[in-house]
Design an enzyme around this catalytic site. Structure first.
Site, short mmCIF file in Angstrom:
data_model
loop_
_atom_site.label_atom_id
_atom_site.label_comp_id
_atom_site.label_asym_id
_atom_site.label_seq_id
_atom_site.Cartn_x
_atom_site.Cartn_y
_atom_site.Cartn_z
N HIS A 160 0.93 -1.02 -0.07
CA HIS A 160 0.01 -0.13 -0.10
C HIS A 160 0.95 1.12 0.03
O HIS A 160 0.49 2.21 0.44
CB HIS A 160 -0.91 -0.14 1.13
CG HIS A 160 -1.82 -1.21 1.39
ND1 HIS A 160 -3.11 -1.52 0.84
CD2 HIS A 160 -1.43 -2.40 2.05
CE1 HIS A 160 -3.12 -2.66 1.41
NE2 HIS A 160 -2.45 -3.34 1.87
N SER A 281 15.41 21.56 -16.39
CA SER A 281 14.14 22.39 -16.67
C SER A 281 14.52 23.85 -17.21
O SER A 281 15.69 24.24 -16.90
CB SER A 281 13.27 22.81 -15.33
OG SER A 281 12.65 23.84 -15.38
N LYS A 287 16.06 21.54 -11.17
CA LYS A 287 15.58 20.42 -11.40
C LYS A 287 16.58 19.30 -12.43
O LYS A 287 17.31 19.85 -12.88
CB LYS A 287 14.29 20.81 -12.52
CG LYS A 287 13.07 21.36 -11.72
CD LYS A 287 12.50 20.51 -10.83
CE LYS A 287 11.53 19.38 -11.38
NZ LYS A 287 10.30 20.06 -12.09
N GLU A 294 10.11 8.24 -17.17
CA GLU A 294 8.52 8.97 -17.47
C GLU A 294 7.96 8.63 -18.99
O GLU A 294 6.98 8.22 -19.10
CB GLU A 294 8.65 10.65 -17.37
CG GLU A 294 8.62 10.93 -15.93
CD GLU A 294 8.91 12.37 -15.71
OE1 GLU A 294 7.69 13.02 -15.36
OE2 GLU A 294 9.91 12.56 -15.96
#
Ligand code: ARG
Length: 463
Positions: A160, A281, A287, A294
């Site tokens: 979980h 970024s 970043k 992804e």
């Protein structure tokens, strides 16, 4: 529109194909990617026709020479693909005839584009499966090597997404390997059903020439010829099966990606991804984005979509061949490209995943991950498991309140919850003790992880 348009069947027609219809029905823009397999199939067909006496040896040799020249031209980028000639098959045949003259027109004896295209796709997919399988092996190799290195590295295991019990990072890596091991065996299984020769089915009913399909199968490395001509030209199960295997592999890589994305975040800090697999970024200087995982996660959707496209493409087709089947190629090709490139990116990246061991260790300590170990300990002292569960629950509540992990509590503190607890409890409350105690096949103990990595390597060596 040129009068070349319907040269292959022009005899029956009283007007040329409408220019837009010619473009609408053409497949050459995408099926040209099968040129190598188309030529390979044609060469085998010509050899077979010669063996059974339909072509002379000179005709066979002229055809083979001409086809080789066409292949070289295509590979040099000198070939002029024509939409008027509809597809890869007719483009190549026309070029052959232009090169060697009338003999070129004999190549199509005893076959149809229906069995020709079915053969080309099987040859194409068989080639691509071999490349995909080797990328899969490379990825597995990287994971297993890393698992050996990280056999002692402790991290929290989750259920979980809540801290559950400590595990080793090596064990987690080998869980991914298990998924890929099943994927590999599914891929090989699917390859067996691809590796059967449809050529000889001709348009749908077979041919009146004395063809030797076993010989053609042997030349092309197929296991055997197909059994039924109607099924041969209409079957696309093998393509659907491949996309379903691809969908499963992408699903596994997507789960894998999801974990990498989470773990590379400032909140988890479990791993560092090499810079070369990330981007920055344009506005936020701090970043470092995990673009590769992804994108793999994102691309999973299109592969699922292709599987559904192919299932839907086939669901209402009467036997035998229908033009609908031409729509099998783009989903199939994109599935191949997406899967192969995603595996390649992961195979390149996996060996360079950097475990941030201290952060993993701290995270495992924070979540009371040895609570089950304490319960098992109390059970060994003679208390029924349900009562032990209750005792440890109270100890955890106390830990939350006082900001202490179970292993940070004193013996007196622990004894508040059960008098059965004594000095030896600290052996089971450490993370090291917890993982080492799961010492059976399939367990997370470091020595079990090393043994499992050894077995996994042996399986790779058998390929
Ligand atoms: N381009 C067609 C395909 O991809 C080749 C077979 C066409 N056969 C036919 N009779 N129209 O399926």
């Amino acid at each position: 529109m040129t009068d070349q348009t319907n040269a292959s069947w022009g005899g029956r027609f009283s007007e040329p194909t409408d220019a837009f219809v010619a473009r609408y029905t053409a497949s050459v823009s995408f099926d040209q990617r099968m040129y190598r397999q188309d030529i390979q199939g044609s060469i085998a067909h010509a050899k077979m026709l010669c063996k059974v006496g339909v072509l002379s040896e000179t005709e066979r040799d002229d055809i083979i020479r001409g086809l080789e020249e066409v292949r070289i031209e295509i590979e040099r980028g000198d070939f002029n693909w024509s939409v008027e000639l509809e597809d890869v098959h007719m483009n190549i045949e026309a070029a052959l005839t232009q090169k060697i003259g009338i003999t070129g027109k004999k190549l199509h004896t005893g076959r149809s584009r229906n069995d020709q295209v079915a053969t080309d796709i099987r040859l194409y997919l068989r080639d691509e499966i071999d490349v995909i399988a080797s990328e899969l092996t490379r990825l597995q190799q990287g994971l297993i090597d890393l698992a050996e290195q990280e056999a002692d590295t402790i991290m929290p295991g989750f259920t979980h997404l809540q801290t559950a019990q400590p595990v080793t990072f090596g064990h987690h890596l080998l869980a991914w390997n298990e998924m890929l091991q099943r994927d590999y065996s599914r891929l090989m299984d699917c390859r067996k059903r691809i590796n059967i020769l449809p050529l000889g089915a001709a348009a749908l009913a077979g041919t009146t020439y004395p063809i030797d399909r076993h010989y053609t199968a042997e030349l092309l490395g197929f296991e055997r010829p197909t059994e039924n001509s109607l099924d041969s030209v209409s079957d696309r199960d093998f393509a659907i099966e491949f996309t379903s295997v691809a969908a499963l592999i992408m699903m596994h890589m997507s789960r894998f990606s999801e974990e990498l994305v989470l773990w590379a975040s400032a909140q988890f800090q479990f791993i560092d991804l090499p810079d070369r697999f990330c981007t920055g970024s344009s506005i936020m200087p701090q970043k470092k984005n995990p673009d590769v995982p992804e994108l793999v996660r994102g691309k999973t959707g299109r592969v699922y979509g292709h599987m559904i496209s192919l299932l839907t493409l086939m669901k209402s087709q009467p036997l035998a061949y229908n033009k609908d089947n031409q729509e099998d190629k783009e989903p199939l090709f994109d599935t191949v490209d997406t899967l192969r490139d995603s595996l390649r990116a992961f195979a390149d990246m996996a060996p360079h995943l950097q475990a941030k061991k201290d952060c993993m260790y701290e995270a495992a300590k924070r979540g009371f991950s040895t609570a089950t170990d304490l319960a098992d300990y109390v059970v060994r002292k003679g208390i029924p498991f349900r009562d032990a569960h209750e005792i440890v629950g109270k100890a955890v509540a106390y830990g939350i309140e006082s900001g202490k992990d179970l292993s940070d509590m004193t013996l007196q503190e622990l004894q508040q919850f059960s008098e059965q607890i004594s000095d030896d409890v600290f052996e089971v409350l450490t993370l090291e003790g917890s993982v080492a105690a799961r010492d059976h096949i399939g367990g997370t103990a470091p020595n079990q992880v090393r043994a499992a990595a050894g077995r996994a390597k042996a399986l790779l060596a058998e390929r």
